[in-house]
Enzyme design. Structure first.
Site, mmCIF file in Angstrom:
data_model
loop_
_atom_site.group_PDB
_atom_site.id
_atom_site.type_symbol
_atom_site.label_atom_id
_atom_site.label_comp_id
_atom_site.label_asym_id
_atom_site.label_seq_id
_atom_site.Cartn_x
_atom_site.Cartn_y
_atom_site.Cartn_z
ATOM 1 N N LYS A 55 -7.689 -2.523 5.216
ATOM 2 C CA LYS A 55 -7.972 -2.968 6.676
ATOM 3 C C LYS A 55 -7.806 -1.929 7.579
ATOM 4 C CE LYS A 55 -5.393 -6.619 6.185
ATOM 5 N NZ LYS A 55 -4.977 -6.178 4.772
ATOM 6 N N ARG A 130 -3.890 -14.788 9.550
ATOM 7 C CA ARG A 130 -3.335 -14.845 7.952
ATOM 8 C C ARG A 130 -3.057 -16.546 7.550
ATOM 9 N NH1 ARG A 130 -1.326 -9.259 8.245
ATOM 10 N NH2 ARG A 130 -0.614 -9.071 5.928
ATOM 11 N N ARG A 168 0.390 4.659 -1.107
ATOM 12 C CA ARG A 168 0.222 4.875 0.579
ATOM 13 C C ARG A 168 1.552 5.648 0.996
ATOM 14 N NH1 ARG A 168 -1.210 -0.195 4.146
ATOM 15 N NH2 ARG A 168 0.649 -0.861 3.084
ATOM 16 N N ARG A 201 6.233 3.044 3.343
ATOM 17 C CA ARG A 201 6.499 1.588 4.061
ATOM 18 C C ARG A 201 7.531 0.869 3.236
ATOM 19 N NH1 ARG A 201 1.262 -1.194 6.618
ATOM 20 N NH2 ARG A 201 2.241 -2.990 5.399
ATOM 21 N N ARG A 212 3.991 -10.067 -1.464
ATOM 22 C CA ARG A 212 2.780 -10.067 -0.035
ATOM 23 C C ARG A 212 1.478 -10.456 -1.157
ATOM 24 N NH1 ARG A 212 3.052 -4.013 1.150
ATOM 25 N NH2 ARG A 212 1.531 -4.465 2.546
HETATM 26 P P1 AP5 Z 1 -4.875 0.556 4.342
HETATM 27 O O1 AP5 Z 1 -6.107 0.634 5.160
HETATM 28 O O2 AP5 Z 1 -3.407 0.779 4.893
HETATM 29 O O3 AP5 Z 1 -4.816 -1.291 3.989
HETATM 30 P P2 AP5 Z 1 -4.426 -2.425 4.795
HETATM 31 O O4 AP5 Z 1 -5.384 -3.403 4.273
HETATM 32 O O5 AP5 Z 1 -4.280 -1.932 6.088
HETATM 33 O O6 AP5 Z 1 -3.121 -2.870 3.986
HETATM 34 P P3 AP5 Z 1 -1.576 -3.351 4.739
HETATM 35 O O7 AP5 Z 1 -0.506 -3.029 3.643
HETATM 36 O O8 AP5 Z 1 -1.623 -2.727 5.957
HETATM 37 O O9 AP5 Z 1 -2.015 -4.731 4.875
HETATM 38 P P4 AP5 Z 1 -1.074 -5.827 4.858
HETATM 39 O O10 AP5 Z 1 -2.159 -6.834 5.515
HETATM 40 O O11 AP5 Z 1 -0.175 -6.414 4.023
HETATM 41 O O12 AP5 Z 1 0.034 -5.347 6.170
HETATM 42 P P5 AP5 Z 1 0.255 -5.462 7.496
HETATM 43 O O13 AP5 Z 1 0.679 -4.230 8.210
HETATM 44 O O14 AP5 Z 1 -1.056 -6.119 8.295
HETATM 45 O O15 AP5 Z 1 -5.212 1.091 2.891
HETATM 46 C C1 AP5 Z 1 -3.902 1.115 2.013
HETATM 47 C C2 AP5 Z 1 -3.900 2.412 1.028
HETATM 48 O O16 AP5 Z 1 -5.318 2.584 0.470
HETATM 49 C C3 AP5 Z 1 -3.711 3.482 2.093
HETATM 50 O O17 AP5 Z 1 -3.159 4.508 1.323
HETATM 51 C C4 AP5 Z 1 -5.436 4.079 2.371
HETATM 52 O O18 AP5 Z 1 -5.185 5.430 2.473
HETATM 53 C C5 AP5 Z 1 -5.927 3.770 1.000
HETATM 54 N N1 AP5 Z 1 -7.444 3.560 1.015
HETATM 55 C C6 AP5 Z 1 -7.934 2.413 2.101
HETATM 56 N N2 AP5 Z 1 -9.188 2.312 1.829
HETATM 57 C C7 AP5 Z 1 -9.516 2.934 0.514
HETATM 58 C C8 AP5 Z 1 -10.623 3.239 -0.260
HETATM 59 N N3 AP5 Z 1 -11.802 2.582 0.014
HETATM 60 N N4 AP5 Z 1 -10.456 4.117 -1.257
HETATM 61 C C9 AP5 Z 1 -9.401 4.703 -1.918
HETATM 62 N N5 AP5 Z 1 -8.162 4.472 -0.874
HETATM 63 C C10 AP5 Z 1 -8.292 3.841 0.216
HETATM 64 O O19 AP5 Z 1 1.282 -6.617 7.603
HETATM 65 C C11 AP5 Z 1 2.676 -6.299 7.451
HETATM 66 C C12 AP5 Z 1 3.542 -7.425 7.466
HETATM 67 O O20 AP5 Z 1 3.597 -7.975 8.594
HETATM 68 C C13 AP5 Z 1 3.156 -8.605 6.422
HETATM 69 O O21 AP5 Z 1 3.306 -8.688 5.317
HETATM 70 C C14 AP5 Z 1 3.946 -9.742 7.429
HETATM 71 O O22 AP5 Z 1 5.223 -9.957 7.246
HETATM 72 C C15 AP5 Z 1 3.521 -9.268 8.787
HETATM 73 N N6 AP5 Z 1 2.766 -9.658 9.543
HETATM 74 C C16 AP5 Z 1 1.317 -9.048 9.903
HETATM 75 N N7 AP5 Z 1 0.457 -9.717 10.509
HETATM 76 C C17 AP5 Z 1 0.943 -10.934 10.463
HETATM 77 C C18 AP5 Z 1 0.438 -12.188 10.875
HETATM 78 N N8 AP5 Z 1 -0.957 -12.637 11.513
HETATM 79 N N9 AP5 Z 1 1.246 -13.464 10.703
HETATM 80 C C19 AP5 Z 1 2.512 -13.341 10.491
HETATM 81 N N10 AP5 Z 1 2.938 -12.177 9.737
HETATM 82 C C20 AP5 Z 1 2.255 -11.020 9.962
#
Ligand code: AP5
Length: 256
Positions: A55, A130, A168, A201, A212
């Protein structure tokens, strides 16, 4: 979901958002609030997908192409944690445990960010909604703002997500993300942009990743079903090189 029924569903959203008599007039009313991207106008892009689905990677590509800001709820929360605010301290406990941060903490931060002037004409949402409740509350908010959303789901097999997340590494200074398996930096463990040492992270550890993914299945999949039932969900294959994923997103946005 067929393109035609997505269009019908999108028109229904626009009509409800504006109270307009026809979809054509709804589009006319909304147009001043829409963003002119490289190829077409659009308002909000909601990127859904499991942890590690790409994402953030795709948000960065979309913002470069369409010049609308990225609103990542994960980044908003991590910023609060870094600054040591009361809210950040509370959110940190949930994040480290792989659980969702409660809406009572999450929603006010998001609404505050979306009220900033740079979001007036559109934005990319990364990590929100989410839960079903968040999806419903987002719909209400976007109707008030008269910004129609494009809902994109990045689909990636679970076994690959583990490698994407454990590999990552992020730059603590500029937030750029790398992957030791798929997108390594030019110099080992150093950011290409500013040379800062990369970090992992705290929630990218095996046990937390499992939680997660479990949380995603239990809490986020109902929100996805909500959009799918209404014919508003656009599925994209996230299991291909980033530029191909970006190409598929662009072509699906163009055809909506
Ligand atoms: P990346 O682009 O970083 O993936 P992502 O989908 O953004 O993954 P996240 O781990 O950031 O998602 P998440 O939803 O768990 O975390 P968030 O920060 O939102 O890609 C991942 C890796 O793969 C990278 O190394 C990248 O380089 C590589 N990559 C990407 N695409 C690729 C491809 N096509 N091919 C090869 N490699 C690739 O949330 C964290 C925490 O915050 C949650 O657990 C929760 O506790 C809280 N939180 C966040 N939002 C909310 C909400 N709305 N409500 C309640 N709690 C929330």
């Amino acid at each position: 979901m067929q393109r035609e029924s997505r269009k019908v569903s999108r028109r229904r959203f626009l009509k409800e958002a504006t109270g307009a008599v026809s979809a054509a007039s709804a589009l006319t009313i909304l147009r001043p609030g829409w963003v002119r991207g490289a190829e077409k106008e659009f308002g909000v892009v909601v990127l859904l997908g499991p942890p590690g689905a790409g994402k953030s990677e795709q948000s960065r590509r979309l913002t470069a192409r369409h010049s609308i800001p990225i609103i990542s709820t994960g980044d908003l929360l991590r910023d609060q944690v870094r600054r040591g605010t009361q809210l950040g301290l509370q959110a940190d406990t949930y994040m480290k445990a792989g659980q969702l941060v409660p809406d009572s903490l999450m929603n006010p931060i998001l609404e505050d960010r979306l009220s900033q002037p740079d979001c007036a004409r559109g934005f990319i949402l990364d990590g929100y909604p989410r839960t079903l409740a968040q999806a419903e509350s987002l719909d209400a908010l976007l109707k008030r703002k008269r910004l129609p959303p494009h809902i994109i789901l990045l689909e990636v097999p679970t076994e690959r997500l583990f490698k994407l997340l454990t590999g990552r590494r992020v730059c603590p200074r500029c937030n750029r993300s790398y992957n030791v398996y798929f997108q390594p930096p030019q110099k080992e463990n150093l950011c290409d942009a500013d040379g800062t040492a990369l970090v992992q992270r705290p929630d990218d550890k095996d046990e937390v990743i499992r939680r997660r993914l479990d949380t995603y299945q239990k809490e986020t999949e109902p929100a996805i079903e909500y959009y799918a039932r209404q014919g508003r969900l656009v599925r994209v294959n996230g299991d291909q090189p980033p530029e191909k994923v970006a190409g598929e997103i662009e072509s699906k946005l163009a055809s909506q």
